[in-house]
Design a protein around this motif. Structure first.
Motif, PDB file in Angstrom:
ATOM      1  N   UNK A  39       2.585  19.734  10.517  1.00  0.00           N
ATOM      2  CA  UNK A  39       4.254  19.406  10.839  1.00  0.00           C
ATOM      3  C   UNK A  39       4.662  20.647  11.711  1.00  0.00           C
ATOM      4  N   UNK A  40       4.521  20.542  13.142  1.00  0.00           N
ATOM      5  CA  UNK A  40       4.725  21.615  13.973  1.00  0.00           C
ATOM      6  C   UNK A  40       6.118  20.974  14.586  1.00  0.00           C
ATOM      7  N   UNK A  41       7.232  21.616  14.294  1.00  0.00           N
ATOM      8  CA  UNK A  41       8.472  21.127  14.833  1.00  0.00           C
ATOM      9  C   UNK A  41       8.983  22.162  15.897  1.00  0.00           C
ATOM     10  N   UNK A  42       9.206  21.465  17.079  1.00  0.00           N
ATOM     11  CA  UNK A  42       9.586  22.024  18.320  1.00  0.00           C
ATOM     12  C   UNK A  42      11.140  21.999  18.531  1.00  0.00           C
ATOM     13  N   UNK A  43      11.637  23.027  19.055  1.00  0.00           N
ATOM     14  CA  UNK A  43      13.026  23.155  19.437  1.00  0.00           C
ATOM     15  C   UNK A  43      13.425  23.902  20.511  1.00  0.00           C
ATOM     16  N   UNK A  44      14.537  23.817  20.999  1.00  0.00           N
ATOM     17  CA  UNK A  44      15.166  24.770  22.226  1.00  0.00           C
ATOM     18  C   UNK A  44      15.543  26.106  21.535  1.00  0.00           C
ATOM     19  N   UNK A  45      15.392  27.176  22.423  1.00  0.00           N
ATOM     20  CA  UNK A  45      15.970  28.746  22.101  1.00  0.00           C
ATOM     21  C   UNK A  45      17.399  28.667  21.665  1.00  0.00           C
ATOM     22  N   UNK A  46      17.576  28.498  20.330  1.00  0.00           N
ATOM     23  CA  UNK A  46      19.077  28.990  20.125  1.00  0.00           C
ATOM     24  C   UNK A  46      19.500  30.350  20.759  1.00  0.00           C
ATOM     25  N   UNK A  47      18.613  31.450  20.078  1.00  0.00           N
ATOM     26  CA  UNK A  47      19.011  32.564  20.525  1.00  0.00           C
ATOM     27  C   UNK A  47      19.196  32.815  22.165  1.00  0.00           C
ATOM     28  N   UNK A  48      18.219  32.044  22.883  1.00  0.00           N
ATOM     29  CA  UNK A  48      18.241  32.191  24.164  1.00  0.00           C
ATOM     30  C   UNK A  48      19.425  31.621  24.862  1.00  0.00           C
ATOM     31  N   UNK A  49      19.969  30.417  24.325  1.00  0.00           N
ATOM     32  CA  UNK A  49      21.234  29.943  24.801  1.00  0.00           C
ATOM     33  C   UNK A  49      22.244  30.849  24.451  1.00  0.00           C
ATOM     34  N   UNK A  50      22.396  31.487  23.318  1.00  0.00           N
ATOM     35  CA  UNK A  50      23.337  32.604  23.091  1.00  0.00           C
ATOM     36  C   UNK A  50      23.168  33.698  24.022  1.00  0.00           C
ATOM     37  N   UNK A  51      21.997  34.208  24.403  1.00  0.00           N
ATOM     38  CA  UNK A  51      21.849  35.244  25.548  1.00  0.00           C
ATOM     39  C   UNK A  51      22.412  34.800  26.783  1.00  0.00           C
ATOM     40  N   UNK A  52      22.173  33.277  27.170  1.00  0.00           N
ATOM     41  CA  UNK A  52      23.085  32.990  28.242  1.00  0.00           C
ATOM     42  C   UNK A  52      24.258  33.285  28.475  1.00  0.00           C
ATOM     43  N   UNK A  53      25.071  32.883  27.091  1.00  0.00           N
ATOM     44  CA  UNK A  53      26.424  33.062  26.995  1.00  0.00           C
ATOM     45  C   UNK A  53      26.779  34.555  27.339  1.00  0.00           C
TER      46      UNK A  53
END
Length: 416
Positions: A65-79
């Protein structure tokens, strides 16, 4: 029949919670580095499709059960980083380079070991500094737009006590209702899904300010703890294939606006735990249905983007900040746990949180440098437990615990 549907529904719930909880963070990040409405909507759709395709591929191939996601900390980094020299095309080039670095981490284990060698207090402090500004947005919103922000924060607070996994989606629904009651009509907005290709450009500032920090926070805050969460439930898939798959997906999605694809950490428990299915051998089905559901949700990326753009920016930041409070708490805990590393972690935190831009390079990079220099200056070795990222040594040994018994894992930020 219920038993057959259980992992299917678990995967759907995982996708819905992951999307609704953090898509506002993704859109805020893309807009911060210069994306217009179409480019931001395209980036969200690209991330959904990339997440879905990789989750389905890995679930079917590895039966885990490998769940893949976007990088939420990465998006915060962009902000936190904001617009870089060269605008959004330069940011897209940085996204692609970050994806190549993730791929290289899978192909060359030594690179992953170097990343794992970053002291845990410094890594946690950098992440805390990155997300701090967004996490105080709910407080600012309560002061500036209390009639809109008040119900959102109250909904989140109540459900975080009684139905935690639905707290952010419910808060988002309340925010949407507030927008519908007080904001402009959606009729004039194009809500169709859109794919907008942005030709990457390359700048040294974007590489140092975006590509390298994005790679680091994605590895340290998502992929390494994501493997540890899976290990806690008795699963030990090879990380090499996961990194290569997510890295290539990140690189291919970059021209469409996607910033990073990676392993989910905290939300992975929704599909890897016993609630997904009593039989651990059947939980991979949740990974597949989560991936399919994420692709379907991506079709609504145009509507999601329109809602965000029609709302007061501070309200969007408030919802994003609520979604990141868990990440902030975990990051602070990891930064201060070891007394030997606290001073260097404090320096890393204040430099990162300052928003300093020096020589065109953003604060996250300088925070990491400052913390590293403090560590070397005091000639102390920060002896903190780290999770090696490769092979069977990459995850904690479950000992004699059963596959349904979670083991202690390295703190991680909330994921999509």
């Amino acid at each position: 029949m219920t038993r057959l549907l259980q992992p299917v529904l678990a995967g759907v719930v995982t996708a819905v919670v992951g999307f609704a909880s953090t898509f506002a963070v993704v859109l805020a990040g893309l807009r911060a580095v210069g994306a217009d409405q179409r480019q931001a909507a395209s980036g969200l759709l690209a991330l959904c499709v990339a997440n879905g395709v990789v989750a389905v591929w890995l679930g079917l191939r590895q039966r885990v059960p490998i769940i893949v996601a976007w990088s939420t900390p990465g998006a915060a980094l962009l902000v936190a980083t904001g617009t870089v020299e060269g605008g959004f095309p330069a940011a897209v080039g940085a996204f692609a380079v970050s994806g190549l670095l993730l791929t290289a981490a899978g192909l060359f284990p030594a690179l992953g070991r170097w990343i794992a060698a970053i002291p845990t207090p410094i890594a946690g402090a950098m992440l805390a500094g990155v997300v701090l500004d967004l996490c105080v947005a709910p407080v600012r919103a309560l002061a500036e737009i209390p009639l809109m922000a008040g119900p959102v924060v109250l909904t989140w607070a109540l459900l975080s006590r009684f139905a935690r996994k639905w707290a952010i989606p419910a808060a988002l629904l309340v925010a949407v209702a507030a927008i519908a009651l007080t904001g402009p009509e959606l009729g004039a907005v194009d809500v169709r899904p859109v794919l907008e290709v942005t030709v990457p450009s390359w700048s040294a500032q974007a590489m140092v300010s975006v590509a390298l920090p994005l790679f680091l926070v994605t590895m340290v805050s998502q992929n390494v703890p994501g493997m540890a969460v899976l290990a806690g439930y008795g699963y030990r898939p090879p990380l090499r294939g996961i990194l290569v798959s997510t890295g290539l997906a990140s690189t291919l999605g970059a021209p469409l606006g996607g910033h990073a694809v990676n392993l989910a950490a905290i939300s992975a428990a929704l599909s890897a735990g016993p609630d997904a299915d009593p039989d651990p051998a059947r939980r991979w089905i949740a990974s597949v249905t989560s991936g399919v559901s994420m692709i379907v949700l991506g079709i609504g990326s145009g509507l999601a983007t329109a809602l965000v753009l029609l709302s007061p920016p501070l309200l969007v930041e408030a919802v994003a900040g609520l979604a990141l409070l868990g990440a902030l708490a975990s990051a602070i805990a990891s930064a201060v746990t070891d007394p030997e590393g606290r001073e260097a972690a404090a320096v890393t935190f204040v430099v990162t949180a300052s928003g300093l831009t020096f020589l065109g390079v953003g604060a996250a990079f300088w925070g990491l440098v400052a913390g590293g220099l403090m560590t070397l200056l005091h000639r102390r070795r920060v002896n903190t437990p780290r999770t090696p990222p490769y092979g069977e040594e990459a995850v904690p040994d479950g000992g004699e615990e059963g596959p349904d018994t979670p083991q202690p894992v390295r703190p991680a930020g909330r994921t999509g």
